[in-house]
Design a protein around this motif. Sequence first.
Motif, PDB file in Angstrom:
ATOM      1  N   LEU A   1       9.824  -2.114  -8.996  1.00  0.00           N
ATOM      2  CA  LEU A   1       8.596  -1.670  -8.550  1.00  0.00           C
ATOM      3  C   LEU A   1       7.631  -0.688 -10.058  1.00  0.00           C
ATOM      4  O   LEU A   1       8.145   0.011 -10.864  1.00  0.00           O
ATOM      5  CB  LEU A   1       8.949  -0.430  -7.834  1.00  0.00           C
ATOM      6  N   THR A   2       6.665  -1.077  -9.462  1.00  0.00           N
ATOM      7  CA  THR A   2       5.586  -0.690 -10.450  1.00  0.00           C
ATOM      8  C   THR A   2       4.545  -0.515 -10.023  1.00  0.00           C
ATOM      9  O   THR A   2       4.804  -0.669  -8.332  1.00  0.00           O
ATOM     10  CB  THR A   2       4.529  -0.965 -11.705  1.00  0.00           C
ATOM     11  N   SER A   3       3.109   0.396  -9.863  1.00  0.00           N
ATOM     12  CA  SER A   3       2.374   0.469  -9.214  1.00  0.00           C
ATOM     13  C   SER A   3       0.699   0.959 -10.117  1.00  0.00           C
ATOM     14  O   SER A   3       1.211   0.639 -11.745  1.00  0.00           O
ATOM     15  CB  SER A   3       2.264   2.267  -8.416  1.00  0.00           C
ATOM     16  N   PHE A   4      -0.275   0.188  -9.502  1.00  0.00           N
ATOM     17  CA  PHE A   4      -1.532   0.817 -10.786  1.00  0.00           C
ATOM     18  C   PHE A   4      -2.497   1.324  -9.724  1.00  0.00           C
ATOM     19  O   PHE A   4      -2.738   1.191  -8.421  1.00  0.00           O
ATOM     20  CB  PHE A   4      -2.154  -0.793 -11.274  1.00  0.00           C
ATOM     21  N   ASP A   5      -3.489   2.012  -9.905  1.00  0.00           N
ATOM     22  CA  ASP A   5      -4.529   2.174  -9.329  1.00  0.00           C
ATOM     23  C   ASP A   5      -6.194   1.036  -9.086  1.00  0.00           C
ATOM     24  O   ASP A   5      -6.433   0.696 -10.733  1.00  0.00           O
ATOM     25  CB  ASP A   5      -5.341   3.937  -9.958  1.00  0.00           C
TER      26      ASP A   5
ATOM     27  N   VAL B   1       0.809  -1.282  -0.193  1.00  0.00           N
ATOM     28  CA  VAL B   1      -0.559   0.072  -0.232  1.00  0.00           C
ATOM     29  C   VAL B   1       1.182   1.070   0.747  1.00  0.00           C
ATOM     30  O   VAL B   1       0.220   2.388  -0.427  1.00  0.00           O
ATOM     31  CB  VAL B   1      -0.873   0.195   1.615  1.00  0.00           C
ATOM     32  N   SER B   2       2.059   0.829   0.354  1.00  0.00           N
ATOM     33  CA  SER B   2       2.709   2.512   0.174  1.00  0.00           C
ATOM     34  C   SER B   2       4.710   2.119  -0.340  1.00  0.00           C
ATOM     35  O   SER B   2       4.756   0.756  -0.377  1.00  0.00           O
ATOM     36  CB  SER B   2       3.106   2.522   1.220  1.00  0.00           C
ATOM     37  N   LEU B   3       4.744   3.042  -0.826  1.00  0.00           N
ATOM     38  CA  LEU B   3       5.934   3.067  -2.105  1.00  0.00           C
ATOM     39  C   LEU B   3       7.331   2.995  -1.113  1.00  0.00           C
ATOM     40  O   LEU B   3       8.048   1.828  -1.719  1.00  0.00           O
ATOM     41  CB  LEU B   3       6.241   3.792  -2.871  1.00  0.00           C
ATOM     42  N   VAL B   4       7.060   2.530   0.022  1.00  0.00           N
ATOM     43  CA  VAL B   4       8.467   2.496   0.634  1.00  0.00           C
ATOM     44  C   VAL B   4       8.219   0.883   1.385  1.00  0.00           C
ATOM     45  O   VAL B   4       9.491   0.658   1.527  1.00  0.00           O
ATOM     46  CB  VAL B   4       7.812   3.606   2.498  1.00  0.00           C
ATOM     47  N   ASP B   5       7.531   0.170   1.957  1.00  0.00           N
ATOM     48  CA  ASP B   5       7.721  -0.855   1.914  1.00  0.00           C
ATOM     49  C   ASP B   5       7.619  -1.877   0.804  1.00  0.00           C
ATOM     50  O   ASP B   5       8.767  -2.368   0.656  1.00  0.00           O
ATOM     51  CB  ASP B   5       5.742  -0.673   2.241  1.00  0.00           C
ATOM     52  N   ALA B   6       7.371  -1.374  -0.267  1.00  0.00           N
ATOM     53  CA  ALA B   6       7.263  -1.983  -1.978  1.00  0.00           C
ATOM     54  C   ALA B   6       9.347  -1.700  -1.998  1.00  0.00           C
ATOM     55  O   ALA B   6       9.201  -2.710  -1.587  1.00  0.00           O
ATOM     56  CB  ALA B   6       6.620  -1.382  -3.426  1.00  0.00           C
TER      57      ALA B   6
ATOM     58  N   PRO C   1      -9.908   6.611  -5.390  1.00  0.00           N
ATOM     59  CA  PRO C   1      -9.431   5.528  -5.678  1.00  0.00           C
ATOM     60  C   PRO C   1      -8.097   4.845  -5.111  1.00  0.00           C
ATOM     61  O   PRO C   1      -7.868   6.410  -4.338  1.00  0.00           O
ATOM     62  CB  PRO C   1      -9.120   6.197  -6.916  1.00  0.00           C
ATOM     63  N   GLN C   2      -7.723   4.219  -4.785  1.00  0.00           N
ATOM     64  CA  GLN C   2      -6.118   4.403  -4.853  1.00  0.00           C
ATOM     65  C   GLN C   2      -4.963   3.432  -5.106  1.00  0.00           C
ATOM     66  O   GLN C   2      -5.091   2.690  -5.855  1.00  0.00           O
ATOM     67  CB  GLN C   2      -6.462   3.385  -3.226  1.00  0.00           C
ATOM     68  N   GLU C   3      -3.661   3.293  -4.949  1.00  0.00           N
ATOM     69  CA  GLU C   3      -2.534   3.805  -5.528  1.00  0.00           C
ATOM     70  C   GLU C   3      -1.887   1.851  -5.144  1.00  0.00           C
ATOM     71  O   GLU C   3      -1.564   1.930  -3.672  1.00  0.00           O
ATOM     72  CB  GLU C   3      -1.064   3.658  -5.618  1.00  0.00           C
ATOM     73  N   ILE C   4      -1.898   1.188  -5.578  1.00  0.00           N
ATOM     74  CA  ILE C   4      -1.780  -0.520  -5.241  1.00  0.00           C
ATOM     75  C   ILE C   4      -0.527  -0.607  -6.242  1.00  0.00           C
ATOM     76  O   ILE C   4       0.401  -0.360  -7.231  1.00  0.00           O
ATOM     77  CB  ILE C   4      -2.031  -1.643  -5.492  1.00  0.00           C
ATOM     78  N   TYR C   5       1.122  -0.835  -5.315  1.00  0.00           N
ATOM     79  CA  TYR C   5       2.429  -0.555  -5.640  1.00  0.00           C
ATOM     80  C   TYR C   5       2.732  -2.369  -5.629  1.00  0.00           C
ATOM     81  O   TYR C   5       2.811  -3.142  -4.674  1.00  0.00           O
ATOM     82  CB  TYR C   5       3.454  -0.182  -4.545  1.00  0.00           C
TER      83      TYR C   5
ATOM     84  N   GLY D   1      10.375  -4.095   0.651  1.00  0.00           N
ATOM     85  CA  GLY D   1       9.835  -5.261   0.947  1.00  0.00           C
ATOM     86  C   GLY D   1       9.727  -6.013   1.664  1.00  0.00           C
ATOM     87  O   GLY D   1       9.397  -6.861   2.362  1.00  0.00           O
ATOM     88  N   THR D   2       8.881  -5.080   2.391  1.00  0.00           N
ATOM     89  CA  THR D   2       7.882  -5.327   3.938  1.00  0.00           C
ATOM     90  C   THR D   2       6.193  -4.479   3.824  1.00  0.00           C
ATOM     91  O   THR D   2       6.270  -3.821   3.190  1.00  0.00           O
ATOM     92  CB  THR D   2       9.451  -4.763   5.139  1.00  0.00           C
ATOM     93  N   ASN D   3       6.065  -5.527   4.959  1.00  0.00           N
ATOM     94  CA  ASN D   3       4.593  -5.422   4.912  1.00  0.00           C
ATOM     95  C   ASN D   3       3.692  -5.716   3.815  1.00  0.00           C
ATOM     96  O   ASN D   3       2.615  -5.118   3.102  1.00  0.00           O
ATOM     97  CB  ASN D   3       3.845  -3.680   5.496  1.00  0.00           C
ATOM     98  N   ALA D   4       3.987  -6.809   2.802  1.00  0.00           N
ATOM     99  CA  ALA D   4       3.325  -6.874   1.870  1.00  0.00           C
ATOM    100  C   ALA D   4       1.828  -6.640   2.176  1.00  0.00           C
ATOM    101  O   ALA D   4       1.375  -8.352   3.755  1.00  0.00           O
ATOM    102  CB  ALA D   4       4.433  -8.041   1.013  1.00  0.00           C
ATOM    103  N   ILE D   5       0.844  -7.020   1.437  1.00  0.00           N
ATOM    104  CA  ILE D   5      -0.498  -7.285   1.497  1.00  0.00           C
ATOM    105  C   ILE D   5      -0.969  -8.854   1.362  1.00  0.00           C
ATOM    106  O   ILE D   5      -0.220  -9.678   0.153  1.00  0.00           O
ATOM    107  CB  ILE D   5      -1.581  -7.015   0.376  1.00  0.00           C
ATOM    108  N   SER D   6      -1.222  -9.364   2.160  1.00  0.00           N
ATOM    109  CA  SER D   6      -1.177 -10.665   3.270  1.00  0.00           C
ATOM    110  C   SER D   6      -2.556 -11.550   2.190  1.00  0.00           C
ATOM    111  O   SER D   6      -2.487 -13.043   2.250  1.00  0.00           O
ATOM    112  CB  SER D   6      -1.239 -11.065   4.203  1.00  0.00           C
ATOM    113  N   ASN D   7      -3.774 -10.726   1.879  1.00  0.00           N
ATOM    114  CA  ASN D   7      -4.382 -11.350   0.932  1.00  0.00           C
ATOM    115  C   ASN D   7      -5.153 -10.150  -0.892  1.00  0.00           C
ATOM    116  O   ASN D   7      -5.763  -9.950  -1.314  1.00  0.00           O
ATOM    117  CB  ASN D   7      -5.976 -11.242   1.725  1.00  0.00           C
ATOM    118  N   PRO D   8      -3.968 -10.849  -1.351  1.00  0.00           N
ATOM    119  CA  PRO D   8      -3.812  -9.390  -2.274  1.00  0.00           C
ATOM    120  C   PRO D   8      -5.110 -10.399  -3.517  1.00  0.00           C
ATOM    121  O   PRO D   8      -5.551  -9.404  -4.250  1.00  0.00           O
ATOM    122  CB  PRO D   8      -2.915  -9.881  -2.959  1.00  0.00           C
TER     123      PRO D   8
END
Length: 793
Positions: A300-304, A259-264, A283-287, A267-274
């Motif tokens: 790294l890339t992202s989408f909304d 949910v954040s560029l810093v985490d991406a 909208p929300q940006e996903i990394y 490599g920490t705090n990945a979304i556990s249930n994508p």
Amino acid sequence: MKQKLLNLFLILFVSSFSFAQVANQPSDLMVCDDDNDGFFLFFNLTFADAEVLGGQNPADFIVTYHETQSDAENGVNALQSPYGNVVPSLQTIYVRLEEISSGNFDTTTLDLIVNFSPIPTQPSSLDLCDDTNDGFAEFDLTVKNAEIIGANTNVSVTYYETISDAENQTNPISNPTSYTNLTNPQTLFLRLTDLTNGCSYFYTSGNLTIRVLPSPDLLENPDDIEICDDGSGFSIFDLTTNESFLDPSGEGFLMNYYVSLVDADSGTNAISNPENYVNTSNPQEIYVRVENDVTGCYTLTSFDIWVNSLPEVVAVTDFVVCQINSEGIANFDLTYKDEEVLDGLDPVNFYVTYYATIVDAQTQSNALLSPWINTSNPETIYFTITNYSSGCTSAIQSFDLIVNEGVQANPSMSPIIYEQCDDNIETDGDISNDSVQFDLSNMDAQVIGGQDPSEFTVSYFATLIDADMGINPLPVLYQNISNPQIIYARLENNNSVCYDTTEATLLVNPLPYFSISDIAYCQGESVVIDTGLDSNNYYFSWYYEGANITGETQATLTVTQPGVYSVSATSVFGCGITSTEINIEEVDCTDSDSDGVIDSDEDINGNGNLDDDDTDNDGIPNYLDSDDDGDNIPTEVEVGEVSGRNSSTVLHQFIDTDNDSIENYLDNDDDGDGVLTIDEDYNNNGDPTDDDTNSNMIPDYLEAAVALNVNNFNVEAFKIYPNPAKATLYIQMDNIYSNVEVSIYDVQGKQIGLSKTLSSNITELDVSNFESGIYFVKLSNDEISVTEKLVIQ
């Protein structure tokens, strides 16, 4: 005793003579061990000669080197140079300095030192992930220093791009902390240098490999994920649906979502249930972190992710068409309903689709095209609303297509014109503003035609828009607001929504109107009486002294005898009769002085005696005077020519330039500028008419803006007050002028009372015995004069 002293002296002398030469202590000879075995085969011992000799003449001595002190003292087994040490690392050899002439010598020592060279440890390769996948990266080579140094201490590491540079210690890499590779992979060569003795050792096998590892190469950037929902703004997303867009080169890759560029990046705090992620904002940006599980390189890339609301639908009225002689079938332009369906939604962003069945609407197939011919009456049509950008489609809604029997207003197609006569006589000559009250119901029968009036309702409207919408009907008793005025009739079927409209014209026909003043004409001539009306629109009857003049039916009448005439006019529309009387007078048009003013008009005081009217007091009565006001401008110039009392004689038109109620030919100040007309002869040729100082084609005597004089009276203010005056008049001047007299004249130019010389700034005059009217106050001396109007009440 003496013998003993002598022997001691001889001993000392001999000793001093034998050891006069000195072998100086030379510096150590040091070399770096090229194989770290402690031995060096090429010591050049002669390098120490100069230090051993010091300042002694080398031509007088021989320097030799020996492995033992005994060999040095005995001068045997001298060593050859270059010499290889036989004792590892540190060997002391002995130096003999012998004087050639005497054979005397001295000895000293020389240390041969073979210093240890630090050996680098073979480092592992230095790998970086390629952030642009171009095979190049910026390396910090110094991160390998510790691994290369190993157990060595007090040493430095130097990097070279070629083995030749490393061997010769030339062209070291100058920026080891930010070095960009030249090839991929690339081998760099190393040297360790002892910071104490400066020795370094080069092994061809001691090198560093740097490598740029490829990062996952995305085929394309992922698209945003959009979901259509009920408007809450939150929904469940399967983030992994975008992995097809993240397909890399076929190696093993891991994909994690953040949910954040810093985490991406970390490599920490990945979304556990994508696969079942509920957005936290809209909208929300996903990394996305795409990582090579072997090299650890990642991209790294992202989408909304969006939650788009479904378009709202409202209940829509049935689509009813009215068709004359209908069989229940009609063409329907379905796009006509778009505006109602969208209900305020912007058609730039939304579109409507129509379907014949609910199944087609559910599958969004077989959309209908306009115009659509109904297949039954009524027929149900289904529709959806779709957002262009999001693709979200609304719930399904419907309306019916209905064909009703049509209505025809004014079936005869004859123009509907409702005429009435004006109830007021026309006075302004503009019939467009004539207005009367109309009973609009009088037009109902023509609007309905031969149809059954019990089935229809007729109403009237000021505009076609109002008629079509059925709003703002006119009252039955209606006063027109223009003439003619077009209004609109709406014929409405009482049993359906069908209606038709037609035009109707309200027309007000004017009553005859004319105004004719009494007319005077010159003896022996004729005059034309003109009603000013159009003979095509009115019928006329003329009368003389009450008797009809036979055959005179036109708008004008030429008469040659005085008397009372009358005329009546009737509109061809049958509107009203207007009559008027005109008194025709025959007058004497004698003009004795030919100045354009007939003698009868020169009786200014109206007493019937022409001889006592002398405006300029020059002793010549006005009717014999061609310059009545004595201003050097002929009377015929000060009056205008105009058609006079008959059709052939041109008589004068009275002109009053300054609007002071005194006509110019009787006014000695025509423009009211306070300067007498006779004094506005600025070129002094006796004719004020040719003076135009500002060249604007207006003579100065008729233009108040021009007032020139030889003195300051017309520039400096002088005041008369009060004005109007009743009993007392005050005259005030800013300065005192010598011999200034004040005189008062009536409108005929006659002086009233005696002149008075002014002796102060303010002068008081008694005007209590003056009759009410207009007078002139004149100030003058030998050089100037100026006049102001005065009103006495």
